[in-house]
Design a protein around this motif. Structure first.
Motif, PDB file in Angstrom:
ATOM      1  N   GLY A   3      68.034  39.751  90.010  1.00 21.20           N
ATOM      2  CA  GLY A   3      68.959  39.078  90.669  1.00 21.20           C
ATOM      3  C   GLY A   3      67.893  39.277  92.283  1.00 21.20           C
ATOM      4  N   LYS A   4      68.526  38.683  93.393  1.00 22.95           N
ATOM      5  CA  LYS A   4      67.964  37.883  94.341  1.00 22.95           C
ATOM      6  C   LYS A   4      69.624  38.740  95.504  1.00 22.95           C
ATOM      7  CE  LYS A   4      66.742  33.392  93.338  1.00 22.95           C
ATOM      8  NZ  LYS A   4      65.757  33.220  92.911  1.00 22.95           N
ATOM      9  N   MET A   5      68.604  38.767  96.636  1.00 26.45           N
ATOM     10  CA  MET A   5      69.332  38.732  97.982  1.00 26.45           C
ATOM     11  C   MET A   5      69.291  38.006  99.009  1.00 26.45           C
ATOM     12  SD  MET A   5      67.563  43.036  98.408  1.00 26.45           S
ATOM     13  CE  MET A   5      66.272  42.012  98.462  1.00 26.45           C
ATOM     14  N   VAL A   6      70.717  37.858  99.770  1.00 22.41           N
ATOM     15  CA  VAL A   6      70.952  37.448 100.797  1.00 22.41           C
ATOM     16  C   VAL A   6      70.559  37.935 101.748  1.00 22.41           C
ATOM     17  CG1 VAL A   6      72.135  35.402 102.266  1.00 22.41           C
ATOM     18  CG2 VAL A   6      72.576  35.800  99.561  1.00 22.41           C
ATOM     19  N   VAL A   7      69.710  37.992 102.732  1.00 25.33           N
ATOM     20  CA  VAL A   7      69.336  38.162 103.995  1.00 25.33           C
ATOM     21  C   VAL A   7      69.401  37.492 105.328  1.00 25.33           C
ATOM     22  CG1 VAL A   7      67.060  39.573 105.806  1.00 25.33           C
ATOM     23  CG2 VAL A   7      67.094  38.689 103.184  1.00 25.33           C
ATOM     24  N   THR A   8      70.003  38.302 105.925  1.00 26.39           N
ATOM     25  CA  THR A   8      70.095  37.570 107.580  1.00 26.39           C
ATOM     26  C   THR A   8      70.058  37.692 108.882  1.00 26.39           C
ATOM     27  OG1 THR A   8      72.958  37.292 106.125  1.00 26.39           O
ATOM     28  CG2 THR A   8      73.399  36.889 108.732  1.00 26.39           C
ATOM     29  N   TYR A   9      69.451  37.213 109.390  1.00 24.41           N
ATOM     30  CA  TYR A   9      69.452  38.088 110.600  1.00 24.41           C
ATOM     31  C   TYR A   9      69.463  37.067 112.260  1.00 24.41           C
ATOM     32  CZ  TYR A   9      65.626  33.657 109.987  1.00 24.41           C
ATOM     33  OH  TYR A   9      65.467  32.551 109.635  1.00 24.41           O
ATOM     34  N   LYS A  10      69.106  37.663 113.260  1.00 24.10           N
ATOM     35  CA  LYS A  10      68.916  37.144 114.255  1.00 24.10           C
ATOM     36  C   LYS A  10      68.035  36.144 115.177  1.00 24.10           C
ATOM     37  CE  LYS A  10      71.460  40.186 116.985  1.00 24.10           C
ATOM     38  NZ  LYS A  10      72.407  40.620 117.045  1.00 24.10           N
ATOM     39  N   LEU A  11      67.075  35.831 116.061  1.00 19.49           N
ATOM     40  CA  LEU A  11      66.241  35.984 116.895  1.00 19.49           C
ATOM     41  C   LEU A  11      66.198  36.924 117.825  1.00 19.49           C
ATOM     42  CD1 LEU A  11      65.720  32.077 116.137  1.00 19.49           C
ATOM     43  CD2 LEU A  11      64.593  33.856 115.792  1.00 19.49           C
ATOM     44  N   LEU A  12      65.709  37.331 118.285  1.00 19.63           N
ATOM     45  CA  LEU A  12      65.875  38.242 119.570  1.00 19.63           C
ATOM     46  C   LEU A  12      65.009  37.344 120.574  1.00 19.63           C
ATOM     47  CD1 LEU A  12      65.350  41.228 118.515  1.00 19.63           C
ATOM     48  CD2 LEU A  12      67.704  40.889 118.877  1.00 19.63           C
ATOM     49  N   CYS A  13      64.843  37.468 121.780  1.00 19.94           N
ATOM     50  CA  CYS A  13      64.505  36.772 123.001  1.00 19.94           C
ATOM     51  C   CYS A  13      64.287  37.798 124.499  1.00 19.94           C
ATOM     52  CB  CYS A  13      65.063  35.673 123.547  1.00 19.94           C
ATOM     53  SG  CYS A  13      65.163  34.689 122.329  1.00 19.94           S
ATOM     54  N   ALA A  83      60.792  37.092 106.149  1.00 16.26           N
ATOM     55  CA  ALA A  83      62.142  36.789 107.496  1.00 16.26           C
ATOM     56  C   ALA A  83      61.232  35.988 109.003  1.00 16.26           C
ATOM     57  CB  ALA A  83      63.001  38.240 108.190  1.00 16.26           C
ATOM     58  N   GLU A  84      60.189  36.799 109.391  1.00 14.04           N
ATOM     59  CA  GLU A  84      59.503  36.155 109.587  1.00 14.04           C
ATOM     60  C   GLU A  84      58.921  34.473 109.753  1.00 14.04           C
ATOM     61  OE1 GLU A  84      56.928  39.720 110.690  1.00 14.04           O
ATOM     62  OE2 GLU A  84      58.161  40.066 112.573  1.00 14.04           O
ATOM     63  N   VAL A  87      61.909  32.073 109.578  1.00 13.68           N
ATOM     64  CA  VAL A  87      61.529  31.405 111.488  1.00 13.68           C
ATOM     65  C   VAL A  87      60.586  30.502 111.623  1.00 13.68           C
ATOM     66  CG1 VAL A  87      61.461  32.117 113.680  1.00 13.68           C
ATOM     67  CG2 VAL A  87      62.805  34.005 111.969  1.00 13.68           C
ATOM     68  N   LYS A  88      59.442  30.726 111.540  1.00  9.85           N
ATOM     69  CA  LYS A  88      58.062  29.656 111.095  1.00  9.85           C
ATOM     70  C   LYS A  88      58.423  28.514 110.553  1.00  9.85           C
ATOM     71  CE  LYS A  88      54.602  33.505 112.079  1.00  9.85           C
ATOM     72  NZ  LYS A  88      53.862  34.389 111.753  1.00  9.85           N
ATOM     73  N   THR A  89      58.445  28.129 109.281  1.00  9.64           N
ATOM     74  CA  THR A  89      58.567  27.725 108.568  1.00  9.64           C
ATOM     75  C   THR A  89      60.175  26.701 109.182  1.00  9.64           C
ATOM     76  OG1 THR A  89      58.426  28.828 106.608  1.00  9.64           O
ATOM     77  CG2 THR A  89      60.033  26.873 106.195  1.00  9.64           C
ATOM     78  N   ARG A  90      61.366  27.187 109.304  1.00 11.13           N
ATOM     79  CA  ARG A  90      61.843  26.760 109.979  1.00 11.13           C
ATOM     80  C   ARG A  90      61.407  25.692 111.269  1.00 11.13           C
ATOM     81  NH1 ARG A  90      67.799  29.180 108.610  1.00 11.13           N
ATOM     82  NH2 ARG A  90      68.160  29.432 106.288  1.00 11.13           N
ATOM     83  N   LYS A  91      60.920  26.432 111.946  1.00 10.76           N
ATOM     84  CA  LYS A  91      60.571  25.978 113.934  1.00 10.76           C
ATOM     85  C   LYS A  91      61.902  26.530 114.361  1.00 10.76           C
ATOM     86  CE  LYS A  91      57.714  22.074 112.202  1.00 10.76           C
ATOM     87  NZ  LYS A  91      57.135  20.550 112.160  1.00 10.76           N
TER      88      LYS A  91
END
Length: 109
Positions: A3-13, A83-84, A87-91
């Motif tokens: 199976g699979k999972m959908v991971v949701t994250y947000k960027l912190l500044c 997830a990190e 972030v890098k892949t999506r720039k």
């Protein structure tokens, strides 16, 4: 595990804002109290503000965009690293970027 999972994250500044207030503390503020009274009880006198749940929390925080990606259930231990990498892949990295925060992990069949 299949199976699979959908991971949701947000960027912190570094300059993100976050504040937690109780409703009782908010209503104690004279400016807030006057503003509520003038907005909802115009031309009335001797109005008092109160609450049954004074410990109800109100959160003020920087609004963030949520990002998602899909991984295999086998990769659960590596979710933060993946997830990190996402972030890098999506720039998505900006100059004040300080990390990520996982918001939700949902399994899908």
């Amino acid at each position: 595990m299949d199976g699979k999972m959908v991971v949701t994250y947000k960027l912190l500044c570094k300059n993100d804002f976050s504040l937690e207030l109780s409703l009782g503390k908010l209503l104690e503020n004279e400016k807030i109290s006057k503003l509520i009274k003038s907005e909802f009880s115009k031309a009335l006198r001797n109005i008092e503000l109160s609450t049954k749940e004074s410990e109800t929390k109100i959160y003020l925080e920087t609004q963030k965009e949520l990002y998602q990606f899909e991984v295999n259930k086998d990769d659960f231990a590596d979710i933060i690293t993946l997830a990190e990498e996402d972030v890098k892949t999506r720039k998505l990295i900006k100059k004040d970027y300080s990390g990520i925060e996982l918001v939700n992990i949902e399994t899908i069949d």
